[in-house]
Enzyme design. Sequence first.
Site, PDB file in Angstrom:
ATOM      1  N   ARG A  72       0.863  -1.183   0.000  1.00  0.00           N
ATOM      2  CA  ARG A  72       0.000   0.000   0.000  1.00  0.00           C
ATOM      3  C   ARG A  72       0.899   1.232   0.000  1.00  0.00           C
ATOM      4  O   ARG A  72       1.957   1.236   0.661  1.00  0.00           O
ATOM      5  CB  ARG A  72      -0.910   0.028   1.238  1.00  0.00           C
ATOM      6  CG  ARG A  72      -2.089  -0.925   1.169  1.00  0.00           C
ATOM      7  CD  ARG A  72      -3.161  -0.473   0.170  1.00  0.00           C
ATOM      8  NE  ARG A  72      -4.298  -1.358   0.147  1.00  0.00           N
ATOM      9  CZ  ARG A  72      -4.453  -2.398  -0.696  1.00  0.00           C
ATOM     10  NH1 ARG A  72      -3.535  -2.687  -1.593  1.00  0.00           N
ATOM     11  NH2 ARG A  72      -5.552  -3.127  -0.653  1.00  0.00           N
ATOM     12  N   GLU A  88      -3.175   7.829  -3.698  1.00  0.00           N
ATOM     13  CA  GLU A  88      -3.760   7.306  -4.919  1.00  0.00           C
ATOM     14  C   GLU A  88      -5.080   7.986  -5.227  1.00  0.00           C
ATOM     15  O   GLU A  88      -5.855   8.181  -4.288  1.00  0.00           O
ATOM     16  CB  GLU A  88      -3.977   5.786  -4.765  1.00  0.00           C
ATOM     17  CG  GLU A  88      -3.077   5.000  -5.692  1.00  0.00           C
ATOM     18  CD  GLU A  88      -3.055   3.532  -5.372  1.00  0.00           C
ATOM     19  OE1 GLU A  88      -4.037   2.880  -5.723  1.00  0.00           O
ATOM     20  OE2 GLU A  88      -2.080   3.080  -4.773  1.00  0.00           O
ATOM     21  N   HIS A 106      -1.422   0.517  -9.804  1.00  0.00           N
ATOM     22  CA  HIS A 106      -2.048  -0.462  -8.905  1.00  0.00           C
ATOM     23  C   HIS A 106      -2.623  -1.650  -9.692  1.00  0.00           C
ATOM     24  O   HIS A 106      -3.821  -1.956  -9.592  1.00  0.00           O
ATOM     25  CB  HIS A 106      -3.135   0.219  -8.069  1.00  0.00           C
ATOM     26  CG  HIS A 106      -3.415  -0.480  -6.773  1.00  0.00           C
ATOM     27  ND1 HIS A 106      -3.816   0.186  -5.639  1.00  0.00           N
ATOM     28  CD2 HIS A 106      -3.369  -1.800  -6.420  1.00  0.00           C
ATOM     29  CE1 HIS A 106      -4.002  -0.699  -4.652  1.00  0.00           C
ATOM     30  NE2 HIS A 106      -3.725  -1.897  -5.111  1.00  0.00           N
TER      31      HIS A 106
HETATM   32  N1  LIG Z   1      -0.693  -3.849  -5.163  1.00  0.00           N
HETATM   33  C1  LIG Z   1      -1.691  -4.710  -5.182  1.00  0.00           C
HETATM   34  O1  LIG Z   1      -2.481  -4.773  -6.107  1.00  0.00           O
HETATM   35  C2  LIG Z   1      -1.852  -5.656  -4.037  1.00  0.00           C
HETATM   36  C3  LIG Z   1      -2.369  -6.926  -4.290  1.00  0.00           C
HETATM   37  C4  LIG Z   1      -2.535  -7.780  -3.220  1.00  0.00           C
HETATM   38  C5  LIG Z   1      -2.187  -7.383  -1.937  1.00  0.00           C
HETATM   39  N2  LIG Z   1      -1.687  -6.134  -1.739  1.00  0.00           N
HETATM   40  C6  LIG Z   1      -1.293  -5.714  -0.384  1.00  0.00           C
HETATM   41  O2  LIG Z   1      -0.405  -6.695   0.123  1.00  0.00           O
HETATM   42  C7  LIG Z   1      -0.721  -6.920   1.487  1.00  0.00           C
HETATM   43  C8  LIG Z   1      -0.237  -8.291   1.907  1.00  0.00           C
HETATM   44  O3  LIG Z   1      -1.047  -9.297   1.370  1.00  0.00           O
HETATM   45  P1  LIG Z   1      -0.830 -10.831   1.803  1.00  0.00           P
HETATM   46  O4  LIG Z   1      -1.907 -11.625   1.168  1.00  0.00           O
HETATM   47  O5  LIG Z   1       0.573 -11.242   1.583  1.00  0.00           O
HETATM   48  O6  LIG Z   1      -1.114 -10.705   3.369  1.00  0.00           O
HETATM   49  P2  LIG Z   1      -0.484 -11.548   4.554  1.00  0.00           P
HETATM   50  O7  LIG Z   1      -1.320 -11.231   5.741  1.00  0.00           O
HETATM   51  O8  LIG Z   1      -0.315 -12.967   4.147  1.00  0.00           O
HETATM   52  O9  LIG Z   1       0.984 -10.922   4.739  1.00  0.00           O
HETATM   53  C9  LIG Z   1       1.233  -9.725   5.390  1.00  0.00           C
HETATM   54  C10 LIG Z   1       2.458  -9.922   6.259  1.00  0.00           C
HETATM   55  O10 LIG Z   1       2.849  -8.662   6.804  1.00  0.00           O
HETATM   56  C11 LIG Z   1       3.362  -8.939   8.095  1.00  0.00           C
HETATM   57  N3  LIG Z   1       3.418  -7.725   8.894  1.00  0.00           N
HETATM   58  C12 LIG Z   1       2.404  -7.078   9.517  1.00  0.00           C
HETATM   59  N4  LIG Z   1       2.870  -6.001  10.166  1.00  0.00           N
HETATM   60  C13 LIG Z   1       4.209  -5.965   9.929  1.00  0.00           C
HETATM   61  C14 LIG Z   1       5.251  -5.095  10.333  1.00  0.00           C
HETATM   62  N5  LIG Z   1       5.004  -4.060  11.121  1.00  0.00           N
HETATM   63  N6  LIG Z   1       6.502  -5.351   9.906  1.00  0.00           N
HETATM   64  C15 LIG Z   1       6.762  -6.421   9.118  1.00  0.00           C
HETATM   65  N7  LIG Z   1       5.804  -7.283   8.703  1.00  0.00           N
HETATM   66  C16 LIG Z   1       4.559  -7.052   9.115  1.00  0.00           C
HETATM   67  C17 LIG Z   1       2.413  -9.990   8.658  1.00  0.00           C
HETATM   68  O11 LIG Z   1       2.978 -10.671   9.771  1.00  0.00           O
HETATM   69  C18 LIG Z   1       2.220 -10.871   7.439  1.00  0.00           C
HETATM   70  O12 LIG Z   1       3.138 -11.951   7.390  1.00  0.00           O
HETATM   71  C19 LIG Z   1      -2.241  -6.712   1.565  1.00  0.00           C
HETATM   72  O13 LIG Z   1      -2.654  -6.357   2.852  1.00  0.00           O
HETATM   73  C20 LIG Z   1      -2.473  -5.604   0.564  1.00  0.00           C
HETATM   74  O14 LIG Z   1      -2.461  -4.363   1.207  1.00  0.00           O
HETATM   75  C21 LIG Z   1      -1.537  -5.262  -2.760  1.00  0.00           C
HETATM   76  O1  LIG Z   2      -5.348  -5.617  -1.701  1.00  0.00           O
HETATM   77  C1  LIG Z   2      -5.546  -6.007  -2.854  1.00  0.00           C
HETATM   78  O2  LIG Z   2      -6.138  -7.063  -3.111  1.00  0.00           O
HETATM   79  C2  LIG Z   2      -5.005  -5.212  -4.000  1.00  0.00           C
HETATM   80  O3  LIG Z   2      -4.576  -3.975  -3.680  1.00  0.00           O
HETATM   81  C3  LIG Z   2      -5.822  -5.258  -5.233  1.00  0.00           C
HETATM   82  O4  LIG Z   2      -5.789  -6.551  -5.702  1.00  0.00           O
END
Ligand SMILES: NC(=O)c1ccc[n+]([C@@H]2O[C@H](COP(=O)([O-])OP(=O)(O)OC[C@H]3O[C@@H](n4cnc5c(N)ncnc54)[C@H](O)[C@@H]3O)[C@@H](O)[C@H]2O)c1
Ligand SMILES: O=C(O)[C@H](O)CO
Length: 348
Positions: free
Chosen positions: A273, A302, A320
């Site tokens: 994010r 954004e 994004h």
């Molecule tokens: N750009 C995009 O389109 C897109 C797509 C998918 C997900 N995302 C973002 O990616 C994030 C992660 O997704 P995920 O499925 O891997 O989630 P997830 O919950 O599997 O992984 C997140 C990780 O972050 C860790 N974490 C939390 N706080 C932390 C900190 N202070 N320091 C270090 N690590 C920390 C957690 O322990 C966890 O392992 C989502 O929350 C979303 O915001 C963005």
């Molecule tokens: O959090 C998410 O899933 C992304 O930002 C969009 O896929």
Amino acid sequence: MAKPVQIEVWNPNGKYRVVSTKPMPGTRWINLLIQQDCRVEICTQNKTILSVEDIIALIGDKCDGVIGQLTEDWGDALFSALSKAGGKAFSNMAVGYNNVDVNAANRYGVAVGNTPGVLTETTAELAATLSVAAARRIVEADAFMRGGLYEGWLPHLFVGNLLKRQTVGVIGAGRIGSAYARMMVEGFKMNLIYYDLYQATRLEKFVTAYGQFLKANGEQPVTWKRASSMDEVLREADVISLHPVLDKTTYHLVNKERLAVMKKEAILVNCSRGPVIDEVALVEHLKANPMFRVGLDVFEDEPYMKPGLADMKNAIVVPHIASASKWTREGMATLAALNVLVYHLYKK
Ligand SMILES: NC(=O)c1ccc[n+]([C@@H]2O[C@H](COP(=O)([O-])OP(=O)(O)OC[C@H]3O[C@@H](n4cnc5c(N)ncnc54)[C@H](O)[C@@H]3O)[C@@H](O)[C@H]2O)c1
Ligand SMILES: O=C(O)[C@H](O)CO
């Protein structure tokens, strides 16, 4: 009073009314809802980000569930409106739910869902793409070529970084961070250093096993290390990819001081994010360190970029799109529909 919003209706005589604030890819999600006796209303308004007022108008007087988007502010006002309309379920079409006030949803008795897993590999692939594109200066080289500037091969033309045997750093080694780490370790034979609040045991086992495989084949094994602080990753890694959730603990996790800790020629990738990076500090850092490169899929404000970012040749910026593969987006829509249905199916 908000203006009426444009909608497309499927299965008009369905017993339950489910609203999607946006058209979503595929028809599987619509069919699943119809099979469970839902009237499906899809907002087709030509407006990228719907306001709270727009969504309140969409919810109306009777609404059983809503599928919403990460650009919407799902807080007290919307959960109150949904609850008043009889709604019991909301799903974000995203894994990230920093736009959703889960406490407010709890107060109004609305169950909340998100769409994890189905987008893990797609998102990790974009982070890997940005890493390689930044290392090999692909976007700059493409602009150079299209600008008619190429006069012939030169020893110094667009020299970038070799990833093999360098160190990849992952902040937030959850689903996506771990998938990205595996791609970079296996694909480019990079060593891994990661920081997470929790131990990524499966990832560690994978890198150990891959290292043993390389050794057995006469190659130098890859290594892994779980860092005890985030700064350790920033100091040691050549490519750093950010994959934590966005919450109070990760807001501006990468700030001016932490950028200063990183190697001068490091690559920083953000597919988590925008607010995880202090973007103003990043622009200053990019200006002062032309060999430092970033690949950004997400931005602090954004859809806007902080002033100066768009002028930086050492930044690659995309809108994004990390989860934007057809299979994944259809999967996200399907999961979101199932999330909204779960409540009604339980009641039957
Ligand atoms: N750009 C995009 O389109 C897109 C797509 C998918 C997900 N995302 C973002 O990616 C994030 C992660 O997704 P995920 O499925 O891997 O989630 P997830 O919950 O599997 O992984 C997140 C990780 O972050 C860790 N974490 C939390 N706080 C932390 C900190 N202070 N320091 C270090 N690590 C920390 C957690 O322990 C966890 O392992 C989502 O929350 C979303 O915001 C963005
Ligand atoms: O959090 C998410 O899933 C992304 O930002 C969009 O896929």
